[in-house]
Design an enzyme around this catalytic site. Structure first.
Site, PDB file in Angstrom:
ATOM      1  N   GLY A  58      16.289  -8.692  20.538  1.00  0.00           N
ATOM      2  CA  GLY A  58      15.474  -9.655  19.495  1.00  0.00           C
ATOM      3  C   GLY A  58      16.003 -10.814  19.383  1.00  0.00           C
ATOM      4  N   GLY A  73      13.991 -14.301  18.917  1.00  0.00           N
ATOM      5  CA  GLY A  73      13.303 -14.537  18.060  1.00  0.00           C
ATOM      6  C   GLY A  73      13.654 -15.206  16.518  1.00  0.00           C
ATOM      7  N   LEU A 122      11.471 -11.332  25.590  1.00  0.00           N
ATOM      8  CA  LEU A 122      10.693 -12.709  25.566  1.00  0.00           C
ATOM      9  C   LEU A 122       9.072 -12.414  25.523  1.00  0.00           C
ATOM     10  N   THR A 123       8.598 -11.714  24.397  1.00  0.00           N
ATOM     11  CA  THR A 123       7.464 -11.797  23.999  1.00  0.00           C
ATOM     12  C   THR A 123       6.858 -12.852  23.692  1.00  0.00           C
ATOM     13  N   THR A 151      12.997  -2.853   7.149  1.00  0.00           N
ATOM     14  CA  THR A 151      12.140  -4.074   6.241  1.00  0.00           C
ATOM     15  C   THR A 151      11.829  -3.554   5.116  1.00  0.00           C
ATOM     16  N   ASP A 152      11.790  -4.404   3.949  1.00  0.00           N
ATOM     17  CA  ASP A 152      11.415  -3.590   2.524  1.00  0.00           C
ATOM     18  C   ASP A 152       9.808  -3.260   2.687  1.00  0.00           C
ATOM     19  N   GLU A 153       9.186  -3.491   3.845  1.00  0.00           N
ATOM     20  CA  GLU A 153       7.853  -3.025   3.897  1.00  0.00           C
ATOM     21  C   GLU A 153       7.541  -1.643   4.064  1.00  0.00           C
ATOM     22  N   TYR A 163       2.065  -2.122  11.097  1.00  0.00           N
ATOM     23  CA  TYR A 163       3.445  -2.468  11.243  1.00  0.00           C
ATOM     24  C   TYR A 163       4.636  -1.707  10.541  1.00  0.00           C
ATOM     25  N   LYS A 206       7.635   0.464  11.782  1.00  0.00           N
ATOM     26  CA  LYS A 206       9.186   0.220  11.397  1.00  0.00           C
ATOM     27  C   LYS A 206       9.735   1.478  10.890  1.00  0.00           C
ATOM     28  N   ASN A 253      11.807 -13.416   4.822  1.00  0.00           N
ATOM     29  CA  ASN A 253      12.562 -14.318   5.214  1.00  0.00           C
ATOM     30  C   ASN A 253      11.810 -15.783   5.620  1.00  0.00           C
ATOM     31  N   LYS A 272       3.228 -16.882  10.717  1.00  0.00           N
ATOM     32  CA  LYS A 272       3.797 -16.248   9.441  1.00  0.00           C
ATOM     33  C   LYS A 272       3.640 -17.261   8.140  1.00  0.00           C
ATOM     34  N   ARG A 305       5.608 -11.860  -2.993  1.00  0.00           N
ATOM     35  CA  ARG A 305       6.599 -11.556  -2.023  1.00  0.00           C
ATOM     36  C   ARG A 305       7.923 -12.186  -2.585  1.00  0.00           C
ATOM     37  N   GLY A 357      -5.865  -3.785   3.655  1.00  0.00           N
ATOM     38  CA  GLY A 357      -4.872  -3.190   3.318  1.00  0.00           C
ATOM     39  C   GLY A 357      -3.757  -3.967   2.469  1.00  0.00           C
TER      40      GLY A 357
HETATM   41  P1  NAD Z   1       9.929 -12.434  15.752  1.00  0.00           P
HETATM   42  O1  NAD Z   1       8.670 -11.621  16.140  1.00  0.00           O
HETATM   43  O2  NAD Z   1      10.396 -13.757  15.378  1.00  0.00           O
HETATM   44  O3  NAD Z   1      11.214 -12.035  16.921  1.00  0.00           O
HETATM   45  C1  NAD Z   1      11.119 -10.675  17.484  1.00  0.00           C
HETATM   46  C2  NAD Z   1      11.826 -10.687  18.858  1.00  0.00           C
HETATM   47  O4  NAD Z   1      11.790  -9.447  19.311  1.00  0.00           O
HETATM   48  C3  NAD Z   1      11.245 -11.643  19.874  1.00  0.00           C
HETATM   49  O5  NAD Z   1      12.143 -12.465  20.473  1.00  0.00           O
HETATM   50  C4  NAD Z   1      10.743 -10.802  20.757  1.00  0.00           C
HETATM   51  O6  NAD Z   1      10.639 -11.339  22.334  1.00  0.00           O
HETATM   52  C5  NAD Z   1      11.578  -9.288  20.661  1.00  0.00           C
HETATM   53  N1  NAD Z   1      10.806  -8.193  21.095  1.00  0.00           N
HETATM   54  C6  NAD Z   1       9.739  -7.840  20.777  1.00  0.00           C
HETATM   55  N2  NAD Z   1       9.597  -6.635  21.514  1.00  0.00           N
HETATM   56  C7  NAD Z   1      10.513  -6.309  22.460  1.00  0.00           C
HETATM   57  C8  NAD Z   1      10.849  -5.416  23.308  1.00  0.00           C
HETATM   58  N3  NAD Z   1      10.203  -4.266  23.475  1.00  0.00           N
HETATM   59  N4  NAD Z   1      12.174  -5.525  23.889  1.00  0.00           N
HETATM   60  C9  NAD Z   1      13.097  -6.365  23.492  1.00  0.00           C
HETATM   61  N5  NAD Z   1      12.656  -7.484  22.812  1.00  0.00           N
HETATM   62  C10 NAD Z   1      11.631  -7.495  22.124  1.00  0.00           C
HETATM   63  O7  NAD Z   1      10.570 -11.363  14.475  1.00  0.00           O
HETATM   64  P2  NAD Z   1      11.562 -11.792  13.364  1.00  0.00           P
HETATM   65  O8  NAD Z   1      11.001 -12.249  12.040  1.00  0.00           O
HETATM   66  O9  NAD Z   1      12.846 -12.569  13.756  1.00  0.00           O
HETATM   67  O10 NAD Z   1      12.153 -10.095  12.889  1.00  0.00           O
HETATM   68  C11 NAD Z   1      13.305  -9.672  13.326  1.00  0.00           C
HETATM   69  C12 NAD Z   1      13.331  -8.345  12.940  1.00  0.00           C
HETATM   70  O11 NAD Z   1      13.579  -8.176  11.614  1.00  0.00           O
HETATM   71  C13 NAD Z   1      12.342  -7.256  13.011  1.00  0.00           C
HETATM   72  O12 NAD Z   1      12.589  -6.080  13.339  1.00  0.00           O
HETATM   73  C14 NAD Z   1      11.619  -7.202  11.539  1.00  0.00           C
HETATM   74  O13 NAD Z   1      10.848  -6.093  11.611  1.00  0.00           O
HETATM   75  C15 NAD Z   1      12.625  -7.269  10.633  1.00  0.00           C
HETATM   76  N6  NAD Z   1      12.644  -8.143   9.490  1.00  0.00           N
HETATM   77  C16 NAD Z   1      11.881  -9.464   9.514  1.00  0.00           C
HETATM   78  C17 NAD Z   1      11.811  -9.883   8.360  1.00  0.00           C
HETATM   79  C18 NAD Z   1      11.005 -11.420   8.378  1.00  0.00           C
HETATM   80  O14 NAD Z   1      10.478 -11.758   7.134  1.00  0.00           O
HETATM   81  N7  NAD Z   1      10.662 -12.000   9.478  1.00  0.00           N
HETATM   82  C19 NAD Z   1      11.975  -9.343   6.998  1.00  0.00           C
HETATM   83  C20 NAD Z   1      12.658  -8.104   6.918  1.00  0.00           C
HETATM   84  C21 NAD Z   1      12.848  -7.397   8.304  1.00  0.00           C
HETATM   85  P1  TYD Z   2       3.521 -13.028   6.057  1.00  0.00           P
HETATM   86  O1  TYD Z   2       4.171 -14.196   6.606  1.00  0.00           O
HETATM   87  O2  TYD Z   2       2.261 -12.493   7.222  1.00  0.00           O
HETATM   88  O3  TYD Z   2       4.344 -11.826   5.824  1.00  0.00           O
HETATM   89  P2  TYD Z   2       4.279 -10.275   5.305  1.00  0.00           P
HETATM   90  O4  TYD Z   2       2.832  -9.957   5.501  1.00  0.00           O
HETATM   91  O5  TYD Z   2       5.268  -9.460   6.002  1.00  0.00           O
HETATM   92  O6  TYD Z   2       4.583 -10.286   3.819  1.00  0.00           O
HETATM   93  O7  TYD Z   2       2.539 -13.137   4.745  1.00  0.00           O
HETATM   94  C1  TYD Z   2       3.103 -13.367   3.442  1.00  0.00           C
HETATM   95  C2  TYD Z   2       1.981 -13.302   2.570  1.00  0.00           C
HETATM   96  O8  TYD Z   2       1.224 -14.408   2.734  1.00  0.00           O
HETATM   97  C3  TYD Z   2       1.364 -11.892   2.388  1.00  0.00           C
HETATM   98  O9  TYD Z   2       0.816 -11.567   1.368  1.00  0.00           O
HETATM   99  C4  TYD Z   2      -0.002 -12.545   3.280  1.00  0.00           C
HETATM  100  C5  TYD Z   2      -0.187 -13.796   2.834  1.00  0.00           C
HETATM  101  N1  TYD Z   2      -0.897 -14.986   3.841  1.00  0.00           N
HETATM  102  C6  TYD Z   2      -1.773 -15.610   3.527  1.00  0.00           C
HETATM  103  O10 TYD Z   2      -2.373 -15.664   2.361  1.00  0.00           O
HETATM  104  N2  TYD Z   2      -2.415 -16.303   4.530  1.00  0.00           N
HETATM  105  C7  TYD Z   2      -2.163 -16.297   5.967  1.00  0.00           C
HETATM  106  O11 TYD Z   2      -2.524 -17.142   6.723  1.00  0.00           O
HETATM  107  C8  TYD Z   2      -1.009 -15.600   6.129  1.00  0.00           C
HETATM  108  C9  TYD Z   2      -0.671 -15.246   7.558  1.00  0.00           C
HETATM  109  C10 TYD Z   2      -0.355 -14.831   4.815  1.00  0.00           C
END
Ligand code: NAD
Ligand code: TYD
Length: 341
Positions: free
Chosen positions: A7, A10, A35-36, A125-127, A153, A157, A183, A192, A217, A278
């Site tokens: 990944g 991403g 590369l989704t 993830t904390d989720e 989701y 996870k 993040n 996001k 958050r 939810g």
């Molecule tokens: P992202 O969606 O930006 O990136 C995900 C990457 O995984 C992409 O490059 C995608 O092409 C690749 N991918 C998806 N399915 C795949 C598969 N089947 N095989 C190979 N590659 C695949 O996500 P992100 O925000 O960078 O999150 C990365 C990780 O961190 C995830 O596991 C997520 O659960 C975890 N995480 C994210 C956050 C956050 O705030 N973004 C917080 C805590 C944990």
């Molecule tokens: P998000 O960035 O999707 O992360 P996560 O759901 O994993 O915490 O959303 C962060 C917070 O923002 C979440 O409480 C949902 C809210 N949110 C909105 O209010 N409007 C939006 O368009 C989005 C995408 C999220």
């Protein structure tokens, strides 16, 4: 040290690749990514010619590609995932398939590759802990909080998280798990909340705030998260879980006001919309274990300075998010990929 990162194209993965290349001159890193829609090689264009970096287009659910790549690795950092809650509400199938089943396929391939004694980091993830009430601000997630995921989701996870734990108990696999809060930073896909709101405002559009905006958050800069993952990879104890957080809780309304203020807009740009199904009320991380045991704490998440620099990145890089938002990025990365094969 040769790390195979899943990944890595991403948001967090591309920032992790850059951190490793910058801070660990003797490390090599192979980025295995399918590369989704959220994977984008453009995130890595500034380091793509570094000889310590290799990109492999491949899916974590594909044993063939894993058997070709993993035998040469000293460690795996697994963060490939379907990552957006709203998408999981619309269609949970790809989430279960990649986040749960993909983790199982990868764990088995790592064992086949002789990796049982070598480090495997699962980026969870904390989720997975579910939702906390707003009424008790003193309660936070610790590593022993029961897992109680509430979105498709986070449930998918949690499936990966539990499998990693099971491979520790069953096979003695050298696994460690991180559970991080939300993040923010450069190269985050604009579905996001922070990049969506910032780029909407640049485009003159309103920002869609879900429900009453009181959901909370705990925000952490992506560089802090990546540094914590590297710390856990190098120093974490096998079989342990480490929470990662910024001690930086904000309600969505507070976050939205900060973004509006930084960008010089008023309250009229907020559009209250129907709540997410939810919708988890509050996430809050107690990150004292990683601080006490491994000496890691956040250093780049100071508020509002880190939010300001993130907003500035999106203001300064319209070509990146305009392509991503319009869907043209797919042709960009497919073109990049074709030119390599
Ligand atoms: P992202 O969606 O930006 O990136 C995900 C990457 O995984 C992409 O490059 C995608 O092409 C690749 N991918 C998806 N399915 C795949 C598969 N089947 N095989 C190979 N590659 C695949 O996500 P992100 O925000 O960078 O999150 C990365 C990780 O961190 C995830 O596991 C997520 O659960 C975890 N995480 C994210 C956050 C956050 O705030 N973004 C917080 C805590 C944990
Ligand atoms: P998000 O960035 O999707 O992360 P996560 O759901 O994993 O915490 O959303 C962060 C917070 O923002 C979440 O409480 C949902 C809210 N949110 C909105 O209010 N409007 C939006 O368009 C989005 C995408 C999220």
């Amino acid at each position: 040290m040769h790390i195979v990162l899943t990944g890595g194209a991403g948001f967090i993965g591309s920032n992790f690749v850059k951190l490793v290349l910058r801070d660990r001159p003797d490390y090599r890193i192979t980025n295995l990514d399918a590369l989704t829609y959220s994977g984008n090689l453009e995130n890595l264009s500034d380091i793509e010619h570094d000889e310590r970096y290799t990109f492999v287009k491949g899916d974590v659910r594909d044993p063939k590609v894993l058997d070709a790549v993993l035998p040469d690795a000293d460690a795996v950092v697994h963060m490939a995932a379907e990552s957006h809650v709203d998408r999981s509400i619309m269609d949970s199938g790809p989430f279960v398939d990649t986040n749960t089943r993909g983790t199982q396929v990868l764990l088995d391939a790592w064992r086949r590759a002789g990796g049982n004694e070598k480090r495997f980091v699962y980026v969870s993830t904390d989720e997975v802990y579910g939702s906390l009430p707003l009424e008790n601000p003193e309660i936070k997630f610790t590593e022993s909080t029961p897992l109680d995921p509430s979105s498709p989701y986070s449930a998918s996870k949690t499936g990966g998280d539990l499998l990693v734990n099971a491979y520790f108990h069953t096979f003695g696999m050298n696994v460690v798990t991180t559970r991080c809060s939300n993040n923010f930073g450069p190269y985050q896909f604009p579905e996001k909340v922070i990049p969506l709101f910032v780029t909407n405002l640049i485009e003159g559009k309103k920002v869609p705030l879900y429900g009453d905006g009181k959901n909370v958050r705990d925000w952490l800069h992506v560089d802090d998260h990546c540094e914590a993952i590297l710390t856990v990879l190098e120093k974490g104890t096998a079989g342990q879980v480490y929470n990662i957080g910024g001690n930086n809780e904000r309600s969505n309304l507070e976050l939205t006001h900060s973004i509006l203020e930084i960008m010089g807009f008023g309250e009229e740009m907020i559009q209250y919309v129907e709540d997410r199904l939810g919708h988890d009320r509050r996430y809050a991380i107690d990150a004292s274990k990683i601080k006490n045991e491994l000496g890691w704490g956040p250093s780049r998440s100071a508020w509002p300075a880190a939010l300001e620099s993130t907003v500035k990145w999106y203001v300064d890089n319209p070509q990146w998010w305009q392509r991503v938002k319009s869907g043209e990025y797919q042709s960009y990365y497919e073109k990049q990929y074709r030119s390599r094969t």
